[in-house]
Every structure is written in C-alpha cells, then in structure tokens.
Design a protein around this motif. Structure first.
Motif, PDB file in Angstrom:
ATOM      1  N   LYS A 269      -3.436  31.587  80.916  1.00 29.41           N
ATOM      2  CA  LYS A 269      -3.293  31.678  79.850  1.00 29.41           C
ATOM      3  C   LYS A 269      -3.552  31.961  79.376  1.00 29.41           C
ATOM      4  N   PHE A 270      -4.639  30.053  79.271  1.00 26.65           N
ATOM      5  CA  PHE A 270      -6.181  29.755  78.695  1.00 26.65           C
ATOM      6  C   PHE A 270      -7.011  30.397  79.143  1.00 26.65           C
ATOM      7  N   LEU A 271      -7.418  31.198  79.870  1.00 25.86           N
ATOM      8  CA  LEU A 271      -8.755  32.161  80.974  1.00 25.86           C
ATOM      9  C   LEU A 271      -7.506  33.391  79.751  1.00 25.86           C
ATOM     10  N   LEU A 272      -7.101  34.017  79.571  1.00 25.27           N
ATOM     11  CA  LEU A 272      -6.767  35.017  78.360  1.00 25.27           C
ATOM     12  C   LEU A 272      -7.298  34.831  77.314  1.00 25.27           C
TER      13      LEU A 272
ATOM     14  N   ALA B 144      -5.788  29.056  64.261  1.00 24.18           N
ATOM     15  CA  ALA B 144      -5.280  29.059  64.758  1.00 24.18           C
ATOM     16  C   ALA B 144      -5.095  28.270  65.428  1.00 24.18           C
ATOM     17  N   LEU B 145      -6.778  27.011  64.965  1.00 22.44           N
ATOM     18  CA  LEU B 145      -6.143  25.124  66.112  1.00 22.44           C
ATOM     19  C   LEU B 145      -5.195  24.800  64.861  1.00 22.44           C
ATOM     20  N   LEU B 146      -5.049  24.265  63.795  1.00 25.22           N
ATOM     21  CA  LEU B 146      -3.998  24.160  63.092  1.00 25.22           C
ATOM     22  C   LEU B 146      -3.016  24.775  63.469  1.00 25.22           C
ATOM     23  N   LYS B 147      -3.008  25.986  64.256  1.00 19.83           N
ATOM     24  CA  LYS B 147      -1.148  25.380  64.231  1.00 19.83           C
ATOM     25  C   LYS B 147      -0.697  25.105  65.756  1.00 19.83           C
ATOM     26  N   VAL B 148      -2.318  25.183  66.342  1.00 18.29           N
ATOM     27  CA  VAL B 148      -1.917  24.428  68.063  1.00 18.29           C
ATOM     28  C   VAL B 148      -1.561  22.572  67.867  1.00 18.29           C
ATOM     29  N   ALA B 149      -2.535  22.770  66.418  1.00 16.85           N
ATOM     30  CA  ALA B 149      -2.042  21.208  66.292  1.00 16.85           C
ATOM     31  C   ALA B 149      -0.783  20.467  65.609  1.00 16.85           C
ATOM     32  N   GLU B 150      -0.461  21.046  65.198  1.00 10.33           N
ATOM     33  CA  GLU B 150       0.649  21.119  64.202  1.00 10.33           C
ATOM     34  C   GLU B 150       1.643  20.783  65.604  1.00 10.33           C
ATOM     35  N   LEU B 151       1.827  21.946  67.156  1.00  9.59           N
ATOM     36  CA  LEU B 151       2.872  21.852  68.066  1.00  9.59           C
ATOM     37  C   LEU B 151       2.345  20.839  69.668  1.00  9.59           C
ATOM     38  N   GLY B 152       1.054  20.141  68.822  1.00  5.01           N
ATOM     39  CA  GLY B 152       0.403  19.491  70.160  1.00  5.01           C
ATOM     40  C   GLY B 152       0.077  20.116  71.562  1.00  5.01           C
TER      41      GLY B 152
ATOM     42  N   ALA C 164      -4.735  23.984  74.850  1.00  6.03           N
ATOM     43  CA  ALA C 164      -5.576  25.276  73.557  1.00  6.03           C
ATOM     44  C   ALA C 164      -6.327  24.994  72.854  1.00  6.03           C
ATOM     45  N   ALA C 165      -6.068  23.794  71.996  1.00  6.76           N
ATOM     46  CA  ALA C 165      -7.072  22.817  71.036  1.00  6.76           C
ATOM     47  C   ALA C 165      -8.260  22.836  71.927  1.00  6.76           C
ATOM     48  N   GLU C 166      -8.259  22.403  72.298  1.00 12.84           N
ATOM     49  CA  GLU C 166      -9.845  22.410  73.365  1.00 12.84           C
ATOM     50  C   GLU C 166     -10.363  23.521  73.335  1.00 12.84           C
TER      51      GLU C 166
ATOM     52  N   MET D 155      -3.075  14.949  70.393  1.00 12.57           N
ATOM     53  CA  MET D 155      -3.560  15.938  69.762  1.00 12.57           C
ATOM     54  C   MET D 155      -4.516  15.037  68.464  1.00 12.57           C
ATOM     55  N   VAL D 156      -4.119  14.053  68.116  1.00 15.60           N
ATOM     56  CA  VAL D 156      -5.453  12.945  67.446  1.00 15.60           C
ATOM     57  C   VAL D 156      -5.934  12.649  67.844  1.00 15.60           C
ATOM     58  N   GLU D 157      -5.888  12.441  69.178  1.00 13.40           N
ATOM     59  CA  GLU D 157      -7.128  11.401  69.822  1.00 13.40           C
ATOM     60  C   GLU D 157      -8.246  11.937  70.453  1.00 13.40           C
ATOM     61  N   LEU D 158      -8.383  13.419  70.834  1.00 12.47           N
ATOM     62  CA  LEU D 158      -8.247  14.660  70.407  1.00 12.47           C
ATOM     63  C   LEU D 158      -9.102  15.138  69.632  1.00 12.47           C
ATOM     64  N   LEU D 159      -9.023  15.372  68.782  1.00 13.31           N
ATOM     65  CA  LEU D 159      -9.902  15.933  66.919  1.00 13.31           C
ATOM     66  C   LEU D 159     -10.042  14.939  66.877  1.00 13.31           C
ATOM     67  N   VAL D 160     -10.152  13.492  67.046  1.00 10.86           N
ATOM     68  CA  VAL D 160     -11.304  12.392  66.619  1.00 10.86           C
ATOM     69  C   VAL D 160     -12.223  12.732  67.998  1.00 10.86           C
TER      70      VAL D 160
END
Length: 391
Positions: free
Chosen positions: A16-19, A40-48, A52-54, A86-91
């Motif tokens: 799915k991430f390839l798509l 979209a980043l806001l939405k995947v951040a909300e869902l953890g 997808a965020a990467e 998600m917090v760690e990834l974003l920071v």
C-alpha cells in the motif's frame, strides 16, 4: 484535484505504501500537491501511522503546515492523540520540539502534561530534549499546565507532575498573574468545603500526593502572600486539612510566612484564632474534643521543629471571648508561654535533634525502626494517633 488514499485505510502493508509513493510521484506537479501532502501528514499523525508519515515526509510534506481550523502542526496533533512513536519520528525529522501554536501558545510538552493518558508522549518529549521550563506569554510552564488541568476527581495528573519534576521542572515557576505550583491545590481544597464527601476525599488524596512530590523537589508551601500559601490555608482549616498540615510541618515547612516571618502571618496566631472562633459557635463535646486534640498536636509539631520555642511578638489571646471551653484554650496558651520563657528541657532537645536527623519525611517509619521503648517513640512521633495514614 488529486486525492490521497484515506489515511485510515493505510496499514503497515508495504504494497500500500508503494501505491502511495507512486501516487505522490505522479501528482507531484499538481498545484495542490504541497497542501495536499502536508494535510495528509496531519491525518496520519493523528492515527499514529508512522510508515505513512515517513512516506509523506520523503515526498515533501511540510512539518510546519498547520491545521486550518486548530492551527496545530502534526507534532501537536500527535501529542493530542497520544502517539509517542509519531512524536519521535516528527522530531527526529526536524519538527521543533518546543514549537507553540499560534492560538493558545501551547507547546507539545504543555499539551502532553494536561492529560494523564498522554504520559507516554510526555516522557518521549522529555527524552527528545523538550525544554521542561519553557513558558508561554503568561509565564505558564508545563508543570503549571499539569497542575491547572487537574481537578482531583476525573483528571489526576500526579504522574505527569512527577515526571516533569524528575525532568527538572522548576517548582518556583510563577505566572504573570502570580499563580504558583500551589495555586491549583489551594483552589481544589477550597472546593471540598460543603461538597460531595466522596469527591472531597479524592481531591484531598490528590492534593496530598502532589504536595509530597512538590515538597520533595524543594517547593515552599509557606510563602507570601498568604492566599498563595498552602500552609496558611491548612492552618486556617486545620480540622479539615489536618493530615496535609501535619505532613507539611513534618517535612520542614515554615509555620510562619517564609518570606517575612510571623509579622506577616503565624501558625500560632491562626490556630488560636480558629479555636476561639469554632468553639464560640459550638458546644458539641465530640466536636470540641476532636478540635482541641488536633490543635494540641499541631502546636506540638510546631514546637518540635526548633530547639527554642519562639512565639510571635505581642502574642496574646482573650479566652473570655470564647463562649465555650475558654479554660481549655487558656491552658494550651499558658503551656506555650511557659515553654517560651523556660530553658528547653533535655528531652525536648533530644526530640528535636533526632527528628531533624531522620528527615526527610516520612519520619514515622524511621522512628518505628529505632531500638527505643514505645513510649519514647510516641514522644518522637508527636501523637501518632493523629497520623496521615489512609490519605
């Protein structure tokens, strides 16, 4: 306008991430691309959804992009939804760990401190280097946010407070309006008067636990002005808040204003003032006996804190003003006066010395472990029948 796959439909399935990557590459020249991928980043951040965020970040998602309604960034949203990974990834990908939103001026650490469910994010933010003592425009730090958000009944931020203190939070932090770490506790204790009994017990328990944490990290509960002093409040309502007052005195809290001394306010004055006031309105024997016993213990705790008993200057009472039990109040007062004008007894000096050496609180467990007769332990403990057990 191009549309990203529904974030809630994304999983850790690599296909799915390839798509998703293919879609992002295909639409990268769209005039709405930057806004779409960042939203979209806001939405995947909300869902953890970390993977997808990467993917979104690799394809140009903007970490500074704000939700058009709340003005929160992805990092703020991840904290609100308690997504520590998600917090760690974003920071680690460059998000400012101390960034404040434009509306409320809340930092990620402020938001994490306000709910016990967000404790994992709070811990992760501290590990990632968030400034534990950063303050908003009103001077409010994360510690003050944690305290102000607690109601002692449904929201107990005890562990949040503990984590912040262990992370170096300043117990002397004060807002521009003069609120301190004790302001919330004073307000909550005031709410217990005449309220639901069960809720009052919960609030008292919460305030006691938080006071323990604050005192262990050097907070001063006996400051000035008096209305911002937890010790002053407990003296004024020593019958209601006796366990907390006992703890404060056992922990070394000053029984006078710690800034100006007894000329500002004094525990001795307050105790006798409240005794005369209460016993002028009630002749009930059970009430008066309990009140006098607690007053006697509180006075003894103050006396046991120093080698020489020093009462406030011009300290006098008028037992005749008390409608009931005036003689008992006079006896208490005279015993204090006698202590002040007599050389300290050897047993008193020994008690003060031993208690000082056994601190910090709690001294009760330490006293009970000493190889001493029970009668001497009782003297050292200052009436253990009135202990803080059950709080």
């Amino acid at each position: 306008m191009w549309v990203l796959p529904c974030p809630s439909c994304l999983s850790e399935d690599s296909s799915k991430f390839l798509l998703l990557s293919d879609l992002l590459k295909r639409e990268s020249q769209s005039p709405f691309y930057q806004e779409g991928v960042s939203y979209a980043l806001l939405k995947v951040a909300e869902l953890g959804l970390v993977s997808a965020a990467e993917t979104l970040l690799r394809h140009g998602a903007n970490l500074l992009f704000e939700d058009p309604v709340t003005y929160y960034t992805a990092l703020h949203i991840a904290v609100l939804r308690n997504q520590p990974d998600m917090v760690e990834l974003l920071v680690r990908r460059g998000a400012d760990v101390n960034r404040r939103d434009r509306i409320h001026e809340s930092s990620p650490l402020d938001l994490a401190s306000e709910e016990p469910e967000r404790l994992p994010c709070l811990q992760r933010l501290l590990e990632l280097g968030a400034d534990v003592n950063a303050a908003d425009k009103n001077g409010k730090t994360a510690l003050l946010h944690a305290l102000a958000s607690s109601d002692g009944v449904q929201i107990h931020n005890t562990e949040n407070v503990r984590l912040l203190l262990e992370g170096g939070a300043d117990v002397k932090a004060t807002t521009k309006d003069g609120d301190t770490v004790f302001t919330c506790l004073i307000f909550l204790l005031g709410e217990t008067v005449g309220g639901d009994k069960e809720e009052a017990q919960m609030i008292n328990r919460f305030c006691f636990r938080v006071s323990q944490l604050l005192m262990a990290h050097g907070a001063d509960p006996s400051g000035c002005p008096a209305h911002e002093s937890l010790t002053h409040l407990c003296f004024k309502s020593f019958k209601l808040h006796f366990p907390l007052l006992r703890f404060l005195l056992e922990s070394g809290a000053s029984y006078n204003c710690s800034r100006h001394g007894p000329s500002c306010w004094s525990g001795f004055h307050i105790v006798f003032e409240r005794l005369c006031s209460h016993l002028s309105n009630s002749e009930d024997d059970s009430f008066s006996t309990d009140l006098l016993q607690k007053a006697d213990t509180v006075l003894d705790l103050m006396v046991a804190s120093s080698q020489i008993t020093k009462l406030p200057s011009n300290f006098e009472i008028n037992p005749a003003s008390c409608r009931f039990h005036g003689e008992k109040i006079k006896a208490l007062f005279c015993s204090l006066k006698q202590l002040e004008h007599s050389p300290p007894a050897l047993k008193h000096l020994c008690r003060v010395y031993i208690r000082q050496r056994l601190k910090p609180w709690p001294v009760d467990v330490k006293v009970k472990a000493l190889p001493l007769p029970d009668r001497l332990k009782w003297y050292l403990l200052v009436d253990p029948s009135n202990s803080c057990e059950g709080i």
